[in-house]
Design a protein around this motif. Structure first.
Motif, PDB file in Angstrom:
ATOM      1  N   PRO A   1      36.611  49.036  33.244  1.00 41.58           N
ATOM      2  CA  PRO A   1      35.268  48.489  33.513  1.00 41.58           C
ATOM      3  C   PRO A   1      35.246  46.996  33.786  1.00 41.58           C
ATOM      4  CG  PRO A   1      35.546  48.912  31.170  1.00 41.58           C
ATOM      5  CD  PRO A   1      36.754  49.484  31.850  1.00 41.58           C
ATOM      6  N   CYS A   2      36.316  46.284  33.447  1.00 42.59           N
ATOM      7  CA  CYS A   2      36.354  44.846  33.714  1.00 42.59           C
ATOM      8  C   CYS A   2      36.659  44.533  35.180  1.00 42.59           C
ATOM      9  CB  CYS A   2      37.403  44.162  32.840  1.00 42.59           C
ATOM     10  SG  CYS A   2      37.071  44.283  31.075  1.00 42.59           S
ATOM     11  N   PHE A   3      37.275  45.487  35.867  1.00 45.27           N
ATOM     12  CA  PHE A   3      37.738  45.220  37.226  1.00 45.27           C
ATOM     13  C   PHE A   3      37.140  46.156  38.270  1.00 45.27           C
ATOM     14  CE2 PHE A   3      41.163  44.000  34.262  1.00 45.27           C
ATOM     15  CZ  PHE A   3      41.140  42.633  34.481  1.00 45.27           C
ATOM     16  N   ILE A   4      36.801  47.382  37.867  1.00 47.21           N
ATOM     17  CA  ILE A   4      36.135  48.305  38.783  1.00 47.21           C
ATOM     18  C   ILE A   4      34.655  48.269  38.432  1.00 47.21           C
ATOM     19  CG2 ILE A   4      36.090  50.624  39.741  1.00 47.21           C
ATOM     20  CD1 ILE A   4      38.774  49.189  40.050  1.00 47.21           C
ATOM     21  N   THR A   5      33.927  47.479  39.168  1.00 47.06           N
ATOM     22  CA  THR A   5      32.510  47.237  38.900  1.00 47.06           C
ATOM     23  C   THR A   5      31.687  47.676  40.111  1.00 47.06           C
ATOM     24  OG1 THR A   5      32.475  45.002  39.827  1.00 47.06           O
ATOM     25  CG2 THR A   5      33.202  45.230  37.520  1.00 47.06           C
ATOM     26  N   PRO A   6      30.355  47.654  40.004  1.00 42.98           N
ATOM     27  CA  PRO A   6      29.539  48.053  41.149  1.00 42.98           C
ATOM     28  C   PRO A   6      29.796  47.227  42.410  1.00 42.98           C
ATOM     29  CG  PRO A   6      28.211  48.079  39.177  1.00 42.98           C
ATOM     30  CD  PRO A   6      29.516  47.473  38.784  1.00 42.98           C
TER      31      PRO A   6
ATOM     32  N   GLU B   1      51.068  46.393  44.297  1.00 46.64           N
ATOM     33  CA  GLU B   1      49.876  45.538  44.207  1.00 46.64           C
ATOM     34  C   GLU B   1      49.095  45.762  42.913  1.00 46.64           C
ATOM     35  OE1 GLU B   1      46.463  48.153  46.516  1.00 46.64           O
ATOM     36  OE2 GLU B   1      47.703  46.801  47.706  1.00 46.64           O
ATOM     37  N   ASP B   2      49.348  46.860  42.228  1.00 45.63           N
ATOM     38  CA  ASP B   2      48.608  47.146  41.006  1.00 45.63           C
ATOM     39  C   ASP B   2      49.110  46.368  39.803  1.00 45.63           C
ATOM     40  OD1 ASP B   2      46.516  49.563  41.312  1.00 45.63           O
ATOM     41  OD2 ASP B   2      48.134  49.786  42.758  1.00 45.63           O
ATOM     42  N   PHE B   3      50.096  45.506  40.004  1.00 48.08           N
ATOM     43  CA  PHE B   3      50.454  44.545  38.968  1.00 48.08           C
ATOM     44  C   PHE B   3      49.568  43.305  39.043  1.00 48.08           C
ATOM     45  CE2 PHE B   3      54.336  47.075  39.037  1.00 48.08           C
ATOM     46  CZ  PHE B   3      54.592  47.206  37.670  1.00 48.08           C
ATOM     47  N   ARG B   4      48.699  43.258  40.042  1.00 51.18           N
ATOM     48  CA  ARG B   4      47.783  42.125  40.192  1.00 51.18           C
ATOM     49  C   ARG B   4      46.462  42.353  39.476  1.00 51.18           C
ATOM     50  NH1 ARG B   4      47.744  40.937  46.596  1.00 51.18           N
ATOM     51  NH2 ARG B   4      46.476  39.169  45.882  1.00 51.18           N
ATOM     52  N   CYS B   5      46.118  43.620  39.262  1.00 53.93           N
ATOM     53  CA  CYS B   5      44.806  43.935  38.686  1.00 53.93           C
ATOM     54  C   CYS B   5      44.851  45.353  38.134  1.00 53.93           C
ATOM     55  CB  CYS B   5      43.733  43.820  39.757  1.00 53.93           C
ATOM     56  SG  CYS B   5      42.073  44.191  39.208  1.00 53.93           S
ATOM     57  N   ALA B   6      44.272  45.570  36.966  1.00 53.08           N
ATOM     58  CA  ALA B   6      44.293  46.899  36.338  1.00 53.08           C
ATOM     59  C   ALA B   6      43.177  47.774  36.897  1.00 53.08           C
ATOM     60  CB  ALA B   6      44.139  46.757  34.829  1.00 53.08           C
TER      61      ALA B   6
END
Length: 263
Positions: free
Chosen positions: A154-159, A234-239
């Motif tokens: 929820p911190c990174f996948i937002t509306p 690339e998923d080591f840049r953001c969860a």
């Protein structure tokens, strides 16, 4: 974004999307479940052999089948009728999985303390009332029972989130916006309804429901998976995902966090 949309609309859309969704699933789920989630889920669940397990939001049933192959007695529930039809079609007759139609927000079809373990794989963001769902899962677990749940982070996948790109299409950084908005929004891919809530809301609701929190994992691709799917570097840049291991009161756990204090 629309705070008036509820779970009923999410069910309708998932029912219509079920065949497309299932077409992207193999025996190990879709590519994201294979790369990020499966190994973490089974690590946190531990040995499932002989356990009564609730697959809470089973989708097309791949995780139920994997657990059954490891010796679990699996009951699988989903709120989309078409998704259950696909799950049963894909499950061999000799594989004894009890598929049920139901909404996690109201699990009246199950008695208290029925399951040793519950797992919910990418489901709770599809429900408007997460508090009701967590309380129901808590209720149907035995004392000391374990609940493992994965959700979109929820911190990174937002509306309002996504890659910022330059004119050449190179990914510069991941944008996050509207984090503190809580409610329904429409996912760009497939126009599915998701319900965003903050990390604070998730964790406080877990505690309010009675659970103690034992572990949190933010999955990253293993080296083995990167060899197979190198674009996931690339998923080591953001969860993208976060996984929780929760425990129902009844058995002490030395490693648990946020355990309710008993006077």
């Amino acid at each position: 974004m629309n705070t008036a949309i509820g779970t009923k609309e999410a069910i309708k859309r998932w029912d219509g999307f079920a065949d497309t969704y299932a077409s992207h699933h193999t025996e190990n789920g879709d590519i994201h479940k294979e790369v990020f989630l499966n190994s973490v889920l089974f690590e946190l669940m531990g040995d499932v052999k002989g356990k009564r397990v609730l697959d809470a939001g089973c989708g097309e049933g791949y995780l139920s089948r994997l657990m059954a192959k490891q010796g679990a007695t699996v009951t699988a529930v989903d709120f989309a009728p078409r998704m259950l039809e696909i799950a049963m079609e894909r499950t061999p007759d000799q594989m004894d999985i009890d598929f049920r139609h139901g909404n996690l927000e109201h699990l009246d079809l199950f008695n208290d303390g029925l399951f040793d373990l519950a797992v919910s794989n990418m489901v709770l963001q599809d429900l408007a009332n997460v508090e009701s769902a967590l309380k129901e899962i808590y209720r149907v677990l035995v004392p000391g029972g374990c609940f493992v749940m994965s959700i979109l982070h929820p911190c990174f996948i937002t509306p309002e989130s996504g890659w910022e790109k330059n004119d050449s299409g190179d990914k510069l950084h991941w944008n996050v916006d509207q984090y503190f908005y809580e409610g329904a929004y429409e996912q760009k891919l497939g126009k599915m309804v998701l319900f965003h809530r903050t990390l604070t809301t998730y964790i406080n609701t877990m505690i309010k429901s009675g659970f103690s929190l034992e572990r949190i994992v933010e999955p990253t691709p293993s080296q083995e998976m990167l060899k197979k799917h190198p674009t996931f570097e690339e998923d080591f840049r953001c969860a993208d995902f976060i996984v929780f291991k929760l425990r129902k009161a009844g058995v002490e756990s030395q490693s648990s966090w946020f355990s309710p204090i008993v006077p």
